[in-house]
Design a protein around this motif. Structure first.
Motif, short mmCIF file in Angstrom:
data_model
loop_
_atom_site.label_atom_id
_atom_site.label_comp_id
_atom_site.label_asym_id
_atom_site.label_seq_id
_atom_site.Cartn_x
_atom_site.Cartn_y
_atom_site.Cartn_z
N VAL A 4 0.87 -1.19 0.00
CA VAL A 4 0.00 0.00 0.00
C VAL A 4 0.90 1.23 0.00
O VAL A 4 1.80 1.36 0.84
CB VAL A 4 -0.93 0.04 1.23
N ASP A 5 0.65 2.12 -0.96
CA ASP A 5 1.37 3.39 -1.03
C ASP A 5 0.42 4.49 -0.56
O ASP A 5 -0.28 5.12 -1.36
CB ASP A 5 1.86 3.65 -2.46
N TRP A 6 0.38 4.67 0.76
CA TRP A 6 -0.41 5.78 1.32
C TRP A 6 0.24 7.11 0.92
O TRP A 6 1.44 7.17 0.66
CB TRP A 6 -0.45 5.70 2.84
N GLY A 7 -0.54 8.16 0.92
CA GLY A 7 0.03 9.49 0.76
C GLY A 7 0.88 9.86 1.97
O GLY A 7 0.61 9.41 3.09
N TYR A 8 1.91 10.66 1.75
CA TYR A 8 2.81 11.07 2.84
C TYR A 8 3.06 12.57 2.72
O TYR A 8 3.44 13.06 1.66
CB TYR A 8 4.14 10.30 2.74
N ASN A 9 2.83 13.31 3.82
CA ASN A 9 3.03 14.76 3.78
C ASN A 9 3.87 15.28 4.94
O ASN A 9 3.72 16.42 5.38
CB ASN A 9 1.68 15.50 3.71
N ALA A 10 4.81 14.42 5.43
CA ALA A 10 5.74 14.79 6.51
C ALA A 10 4.99 15.34 7.73
O ALA A 10 5.23 16.44 8.20
CB ALA A 10 6.79 15.79 6.02
N TRP A 11 4.03 14.52 8.21
CA TRP A 11 3.30 14.79 9.45
C TRP A 11 2.57 16.13 9.40
O TRP A 11 2.68 16.96 10.31
CB TRP A 11 4.25 14.70 10.66
N GLY A 12 1.80 16.29 8.35
CA GLY A 12 1.00 17.50 8.23
C GLY A 12 1.73 18.67 7.62
O GLY A 12 1.47 19.82 7.96
N GLY A 13 2.70 18.39 6.73
CA GLY A 13 3.44 19.44 6.04
C GLY A 13 4.48 20.15 6.88
O GLY A 13 4.90 21.26 6.55
N LYS A 14 4.92 19.49 7.98
CA LYS A 14 5.86 20.15 8.90
C LYS A 14 7.27 20.32 8.33
O LYS A 14 7.96 21.26 8.67
CB LYS A 14 5.94 19.38 10.21
N TYR A 15 7.69 19.34 7.51
CA TYR A 15 9.10 19.32 7.09
C TYR A 15 9.25 19.11 5.58
O TYR A 15 9.69 18.06 5.13
CB TYR A 15 9.85 18.20 7.84
N PRO A 16 8.89 20.11 4.77
CA PRO A 16 9.12 19.97 3.33
C PRO A 16 10.61 20.07 3.01
O PRO A 16 11.36 20.63 3.82
CB PRO A 16 8.34 21.17 2.76
N PRO A 17 11.03 19.54 1.86
CA PRO A 17 10.24 18.79 0.89
C PRO A 17 10.10 17.32 1.30
O PRO A 17 10.91 16.82 2.07
CB PRO A 17 11.07 18.91 -0.39
#
Length: 353
Positions: A122-135
């Motif tokens: 399964v490839d869930w979406g990942y956004n670094a815990w709510g966009g905390k650490y881009p990129p």
């Protein structure tokens, strides 16, 4: 059809594994000022597991692979073993560039089909815990890249989910926290019932158990793998703070109270084992999320973070009682925890079929 409809499920971590998956740490900003100090304990983690199963490591290319090998060769643990070359034979590198090292959250969720014994991801979406650490664009595609490398089918739910936010008994029960999964920085368009349906459909579970908040210092908004973990199909260890003046005391007491009221997929109560917390680990005036619950279960060992604390031995003893067929090993995580995670956060297991 969903993975569940096709017969897939997410096995428990204490079930037999093929490999440990990691993403080599390289992001200085995750361990500001001390990333160089983590490679010794991190290398011991790898070599301890490589003694009995494969370790697969994502690296950006040949230069990082060579640095990783050098770190392994030069580690204190490497100097204490006589069979280093055979351990390194179990370590395999994949050229998959990442933004960061937290493979539990950006890595693949491996599923197994109960009937055919096939594997999928399964490839869930990942956004670094709510966009905390881009990129985080490289991390977000890691499961699909691994699926290609292994020739496995990949499911894409289209929502954000992190491996450290969910815990499994392998028989149909999933344990998680409201603080993380219902946080609006993940999937603001979904309510609790809708999120539960995704968990059922894509992890192949039947029974969702919710507890409340995570520990102080946890930048993931309350991941379950810092607080409560399954040690077998009916038993969890859950961390407890003994100091009533500590900020974690009430949070963890409330979680304990909730756990006592929950029921497994069989209708049984959970067997609950209490695990102490270390004294607060503070670095650069920041309280770090130090927890003995952030352990990794391999086929033969349980790798537990320790913190140069009086409760280290007590925690290891409690966990050894829970894992009678495995050797419980403590590895100093005092430097690693400056990255706000430890061995479980850094790892993802690939189940055997």
């Amino acid at each position: 059809m969903t993975p569940k409809q096709l017969g897939f499920h997410f096995p428990a971590e204490f079930e037999k594994q093929t490999a440990l998956w990691l993403s080599w740490p390289h992001k200085e900003a995750s361990w500001p000022g001390k990333i160089h100090t983590i490679y010794n304990p991190y290398s011991e983690f790898i070599l301890r597991v490589a003694s009995h199963q494969k370790v697969c490591i994502n690296v950006s290319g040949e230069q990082m692979r060579e640095f990783a090998l050098l770190s392994l060769y030069n580690s204190d643990y490497a100097k204490s073993v006589s069979n280093l070359e055979s351990l390194l034979d179990n370590v395999k590198f994949y050229f998959h560039p990442t933004n960061d090292a937290w493979c539990r959250d950006h890595g693949p969720a491996f599923l197994v089909n109960r009937e055919t014994r096939e594997k999928a991801i399964v490839d869930w979406g990942y956004n670094a815990w709510g966009g905390k650490y881009p990129p985080y664009d490289l991390d977000d595609v890691i499961p699909t890249e691994i699926g290609k490398a292994l020739g496995l089918p990949v499911f894409n739910p289209g929502i954000v989910m992190e491996g450290g936010s969910v815990e499994f008994n392998g028989k149909g029960t999933l344990l998680t926290t409201t603080a993380c999964l219902l946080n609006k920085n993940r999937n603001p368009h979904l309510n609790q019932k809708q999120i539960e349906q995704y968990l059922v459909d894509f992890y192949g579970v039947d029974n969702i158990l919710w507890i409340g908040d995570g520990i102080i210092g946890d930048d993931t908004d309350g991941h379950i793998d810092d607080i409560t973990r399954f040690t077998d199909e009916e038993t969890v260890v859950t961390v407890i703070e003994e100091n009533k003046s500590d900020e974690n005391y009430e949070i963890l007491q409330e979680n304990l109270k909730t756990l006592k009221a929950l029921r497994l997929e069989t209708g049984k109560q959970l067997n609950i084992v209490e695990l102490p917390m270390p004294k607060p680990v503070i670095y650069d005036d920041q309280i770090l999320p130090a927890s003995y619950a952030n352990f990794y279960i391999s086929n033969e060992n349980v790798i537990v973070p320790t913190f140069r604390d009086a409760n280290d031995d007590k925690a290891l003893s409690i966990l050894q009682d829970c894992f009678k067929t495995r050797k419980v090993i403590g590895i100093d995580s005092t430097d690693i925890i400056w990255g706000l995670g430890s061995f479980h956060c850094l790892s993802q297991q690939e189940p055997a079929v």
